[in-house]
Design a protein around this motif. Structure first.
Motif, PDB file in Angstrom:
ATOM      1  N   PHE A  81      37.965  30.167  27.060  1.00 30.90           N
ATOM      2  CA  PHE A  81      38.380  31.298  26.234  1.00 30.90           C
ATOM      3  C   PHE A  81      39.302  32.165  27.074  1.00 30.90           C
ATOM      4  CE2 PHE A  81      34.557  32.595  28.461  1.00 30.90           C
ATOM      5  CZ  PHE A  81      34.805  33.909  28.838  1.00 30.90           C
ATOM      6  N   LEU A  82      40.092  32.991  26.391  1.00 27.99           N
ATOM      7  CA  LEU A  82      40.995  33.929  27.056  1.00 27.99           C
ATOM      8  C   LEU A  82      40.275  35.233  27.330  1.00 27.99           C
ATOM      9  CD1 LEU A  82      44.289  33.552  24.989  1.00 27.99           C
ATOM     10  CD2 LEU A  82      43.925  32.862  27.360  1.00 27.99           C
ATOM     11  N   THR A  83      40.596  35.823  28.471  1.00 28.04           N
ATOM     12  CA  THR A  83      40.077  37.143  28.806  1.00 28.04           C
ATOM     13  C   THR A  83      41.079  37.834  29.698  1.00 28.04           C
ATOM     14  OG1 THR A  83      38.118  38.365  29.537  1.00 28.04           O
ATOM     15  CG2 THR A  83      38.732  36.413  30.824  1.00 28.04           C
ATOM     16  N   CYS A  84      40.770  39.056  30.097  1.00 26.16           N
ATOM     17  CA  CYS A  84      41.660  39.765  31.004  1.00 26.16           C
ATOM     18  C   CYS A  84      40.866  40.692  31.900  1.00 26.16           C
ATOM     19  CB  CYS A  84      42.731  40.539  30.239  1.00 26.16           C
ATOM     20  SG  CYS A  84      42.116  41.956  29.306  1.00 26.16           S
ATOM     21  N   SER A  85      41.527  41.098  32.983  1.00 25.53           N
ATOM     22  CA  SER A  85      40.973  42.038  33.952  1.00 25.53           C
ATOM     23  C   SER A  85      42.065  43.042  34.303  1.00 25.53           C
ATOM     24  CB  SER A  85      40.552  41.330  35.238  1.00 25.53           C
ATOM     25  OG  SER A  85      39.605  40.326  34.985  1.00 25.53           O
ATOM     26  N   LEU A  86      41.660  44.128  34.887  1.00 30.78           N
ATOM     27  CA  LEU A  86      42.637  45.085  35.402  1.00 30.78           C
ATOM     28  C   LEU A  86      43.335  44.430  36.593  1.00 30.78           C
ATOM     29  CD1 LEU A  86      43.617  48.008  34.956  1.00 30.78           C
ATOM     30  CD2 LEU A  86      41.897  48.708  36.629  1.00 30.78           C
ATOM     31  N   ALA A  87      44.641  44.477  36.625  1.00 33.84           N
ATOM     32  CA  ALA A  87      45.397  43.832  37.710  1.00 33.84           C
ATOM     33  C   ALA A  87      45.586  44.798  38.867  1.00 33.84           C
ATOM     34  CB  ALA A  87      46.744  43.348  37.204  1.00 33.84           C
ATOM     35  N   ARG A 103      47.818  28.194  29.794  1.00 30.27           N
ATOM     36  CA  ARG A 103      47.629  26.761  30.061  1.00 30.27           C
ATOM     37  C   ARG A 103      48.637  26.292  31.112  1.00 30.27           C
ATOM     38  NH1 ARG A 103      44.205  24.760  26.062  1.00 30.27           N
ATOM     39  NH2 ARG A 103      44.230  25.987  24.149  1.00 30.27           N
ATOM     40  N   ILE A 104      49.806  26.936  31.133  1.00 37.01           N
ATOM     41  CA  ILE A 104      50.875  26.591  32.077  1.00 37.01           C
ATOM     42  C   ILE A 104      50.654  27.293  33.412  1.00 37.01           C
ATOM     43  CG2 ILE A 104      53.369  26.742  32.501  1.00 37.01           C
ATOM     44  CD1 ILE A 104      53.667  26.751  29.376  1.00 37.01           C
ATOM     45  N   CYS A 105      50.422  28.602  33.345  1.00 37.58           N
ATOM     46  CA  CYS A 105      50.193  29.421  34.541  1.00 37.58           C
ATOM     47  C   CYS A 105      48.708  29.741  34.618  1.00 37.58           C
ATOM     48  CB  CYS A 105      50.963  30.738  34.452  1.00 37.58           C
ATOM     49  SG  CYS A 105      52.725  30.534  34.158  1.00 37.58           S
ATOM     50  N   THR A 106      48.180  29.846  35.804  1.00 33.56           N
ATOM     51  CA  THR A 106      46.765  30.168  35.965  1.00 33.56           C
ATOM     52  C   THR A 106      46.451  31.546  35.408  1.00 33.56           C
ATOM     53  OG1 THR A 106      46.776  28.859  37.981  1.00 33.56           O
ATOM     54  CG2 THR A 106      44.879  30.273  37.632  1.00 33.56           C
ATOM     55  N   GLU A 107      47.386  32.487  35.634  1.00 33.81           N
ATOM     56  CA  GLU A 107      47.184  33.843  35.137  1.00 33.81           C
ATOM     57  C   GLU A 107      48.529  34.455  34.775  1.00 33.81           C
ATOM     58  OE1 GLU A 107      47.019  36.299  39.299  1.00 33.81           O
ATOM     59  OE2 GLU A 107      45.191  35.278  38.656  1.00 33.81           O
ATOM     60  N   VAL A 108      48.482  35.415  33.883  1.00 32.70           N
ATOM     61  CA  VAL A 108      49.678  36.134  33.455  1.00 32.70           C
ATOM     62  C   VAL A 108      49.420  37.613  33.702  1.00 32.70           C
ATOM     63  CG1 VAL A 108      51.166  36.695  31.493  1.00 32.70           C
ATOM     64  CG2 VAL A 108      50.177  34.397  31.685  1.00 32.70           C
ATOM     65  N   ILE A 109      50.280  38.230  34.511  1.00 35.01           N
ATOM     66  CA  ILE A 109      50.166  39.656  34.794  1.00 35.01           C
ATOM     67  C   ILE A 109      51.134  40.397  33.871  1.00 35.01           C
ATOM     68  CG2 ILE A 109      50.401  41.481  36.534  1.00 35.01           C
ATOM     69  CD1 ILE A 109      48.282  39.500  37.384  1.00 35.01           C
ATOM     70  N   ILE A 110      50.614  41.387  33.150  1.00 36.63           N
ATOM     71  CA  ILE A 110      51.435  42.182  32.240  1.00 36.63           C
ATOM     72  C   ILE A 110      51.349  43.642  32.673  1.00 36.63           C
ATOM     73  CG2 ILE A 110      51.909  42.835  29.849  1.00 36.63           C
ATOM     74  CD1 ILE A 110      50.204  40.346  29.020  1.00 36.63           C
ATOM     75  N   ILE A 145      47.461  44.397  33.366  1.00 34.11           N
ATOM     76  CA  ILE A 145      46.325  43.506  33.131  1.00 34.11           C
ATOM     77  C   ILE A 145      46.680  42.100  33.595  1.00 34.11           C
ATOM     78  CG2 ILE A 145      45.259  44.805  31.253  1.00 34.11           C
ATOM     79  CD1 ILE A 145      46.611  42.815  29.290  1.00 34.11           C
ATOM     80  N   LYS A 146      45.646  41.366  33.934  1.00 37.69           N
ATOM     81  CA  LYS A 146      45.777  39.964  34.314  1.00 37.69           C
ATOM     82  C   LYS A 146      45.050  39.153  33.245  1.00 37.69           C
ATOM     83  CE  LYS A 146      43.146  38.651  37.694  1.00 37.69           C
ATOM     84  NZ  LYS A 146      42.565  38.380  39.023  1.00 37.69           N
ATOM     85  N   CYS A 147      45.784  38.287  32.544  1.00 35.30           N
ATOM     86  CA  CYS A 147      45.210  37.450  31.482  1.00 35.30           C
ATOM     87  C   CYS A 147      45.011  36.035  32.028  1.00 35.30           C
ATOM     88  CB  CYS A 147      46.138  37.409  30.274  1.00 35.30           C
ATOM     89  SG  CYS A 147      46.482  39.042  29.592  1.00 35.30           S
ATOM     90  N   TYR A 148      43.870  35.436  31.702  1.00 31.44           N
ATOM     91  CA  TYR A 148      43.551  34.113  32.222  1.00 31.44           C
ATOM     92  C   TYR A 148      42.494  33.452  31.343  1.00 31.44           C
ATOM     93  CZ  TYR A 148      39.852  37.019  34.226  1.00 31.44           C
ATOM     94  OH  TYR A 148      38.824  37.919  34.388  1.00 31.44           O
ATOM     95  N   ARG A 149      42.244  32.174  31.623  1.00 35.23           N
ATOM     96  CA  ARG A 149      41.247  31.400  30.885  1.00 35.23           C
ATOM     97  C   ARG A 149      39.964  31.306  31.711  1.00 35.23           C
ATOM     98  NH1 ARG A 149      44.067  29.350  26.976  1.00 35.23           N
ATOM     99  NH2 ARG A 149      42.690  27.797  26.167  1.00 35.23           N
ATOM    100  N   LYS A 150      38.842  31.287  31.016  1.00 33.55           N
ATOM    101  CA  LYS A 150      37.534  31.101  31.664  1.00 33.55           C
ATOM    102  C   LYS A 150      36.778  30.015  30.918  1.00 33.55           C
ATOM    103  CE  LYS A 150      34.773  33.952  33.286  1.00 33.55           C
ATOM    104  NZ  LYS A 150      34.239  34.438  34.509  1.00 33.55           N
ATOM    105  N   THR A 167      40.154  46.171  25.415  1.00 33.76           N
ATOM    106  CA  THR A 167      39.800  47.494  24.890  1.00 33.76           C
ATOM    107  C   THR A 167      38.786  48.196  25.789  1.00 33.76           C
ATOM    108  OG1 THR A 167      38.209  46.525  23.333  1.00 33.76           O
ATOM    109  CG2 THR A 167      40.413  47.041  22.482  1.00 33.76           C
ATOM    110  N   ASP A 168      37.904  47.429  26.435  1.00 33.19           N
ATOM    111  CA  ASP A 168      36.986  48.030  27.413  1.00 33.19           C
ATOM    112  C   ASP A 168      37.784  48.681  28.542  1.00 33.19           C
ATOM    113  OD1 ASP A 168      34.744  47.264  26.002  1.00 33.19           O
ATOM    114  OD2 ASP A 168      34.261  45.562  27.307  1.00 33.19           O
ATOM    115  N   ILE A 169      38.789  47.975  29.052  1.00 34.19           N
ATOM    116  CA  ILE A 169      39.634  48.502  30.130  1.00 34.19           C
ATOM    117  C   ILE A 169      40.420  49.709  29.635  1.00 34.19           C
ATOM    118  CG2 ILE A 169      41.658  48.018  31.580  1.00 34.19           C
ATOM    119  CD1 ILE A 169      40.657  45.021  31.551  1.00 34.19           C
ATOM    120  N   ALA A 170      41.101  49.564  28.506  1.00 37.14           N
ATOM    121  CA  ALA A 170      41.961  50.633  27.978  1.00 37.14           C
ATOM    122  C   ALA A 170      41.168  51.892  27.667  1.00 37.14           C
ATOM    123  CB  ALA A 170      42.704  50.148  26.735  1.00 37.14           C
ATOM    124  N   ASP A 171      39.971  51.743  27.112  1.00 36.86           N
ATOM    125  CA  ASP A 171      39.137  52.908  26.787  1.00 36.86           C
ATOM    126  C   ASP A 171      38.739  53.667  28.049  1.00 36.86           C
ATOM    127  OD1 ASP A 171      39.327  52.255  24.107  1.00 36.86           O
ATOM    128  OD2 ASP A 171      37.281  51.445  23.965  1.00 36.86           O
TER     129      ASP A 171
END
Length: 127
Positions: free
Chosen positions: A121-127, A37-44, A106-111, A90-94
């Motif tokens: 909702f929260l989701t993520c993509s490969l960063a 909510r604070i940052c557009t995306e979070v890279i981990i 991973i890049k976590c963000y809201r859609k 889990t789709d990415i990790a698998d």
């Protein structure tokens, strides 16, 4: 705390006692729901991840729930209860595991939800 118990259900790497204790203590973790909510995306840049089973007698609704934890290479812990984010992760990790790749970011963000107007909702993509 009485009436509160955390157990590790799944973890992506072997942990020693000190690491397990630190992992189960999420009081110093960053909640992805708030952070996105604070940052557009979070890279981990992932070191490892885990699934924690929580039992909390003092919870208002569900006394038993799951917390997903992502630990960065810097040691920062991020948590979420989002099933949508966990499913995307889990789709990415698998797929990465199928290729023998165990370190990635991973890049976590809201859609915006297509099914529920005005909701996200929260989701993520490969960063």
């Amino acid at each position: 705390m009485e009436g509160y118990k955390t157990t590790i259900s799944t973890v992506s790497k072997e942990l020693g006692a000190v690491e397990r204790i630190k992992l189960k203590d999420t009081t110093d973790a960053i909640a992805l729901d708030n952070e996105t909510r604070i940052c557009t995306e979070v890279i981990i840049d992932l070191a490892y991840w885990a699934v924690l089973n929580i039992h909390n007698e003092n919870a208002n609704e569900n006394k038993d729930y799951v917390k997903y934890v992502f630990v960065s290479k810097e040691g920062t812990k991020y948590t979420t209860g989002s099933e949508a984010l966990w499913s995307a992760f889990t789709d990415i990790a698998d797929e990465m595991a199928e290729e023998g790749i165990d370190t990635f970011a991973i890049k976590c963000y809201r859609k915006d939800s297509k099914n529920r107007a005005g909701k996200q909702f929260l989701t993520c993509s490969l960063a």
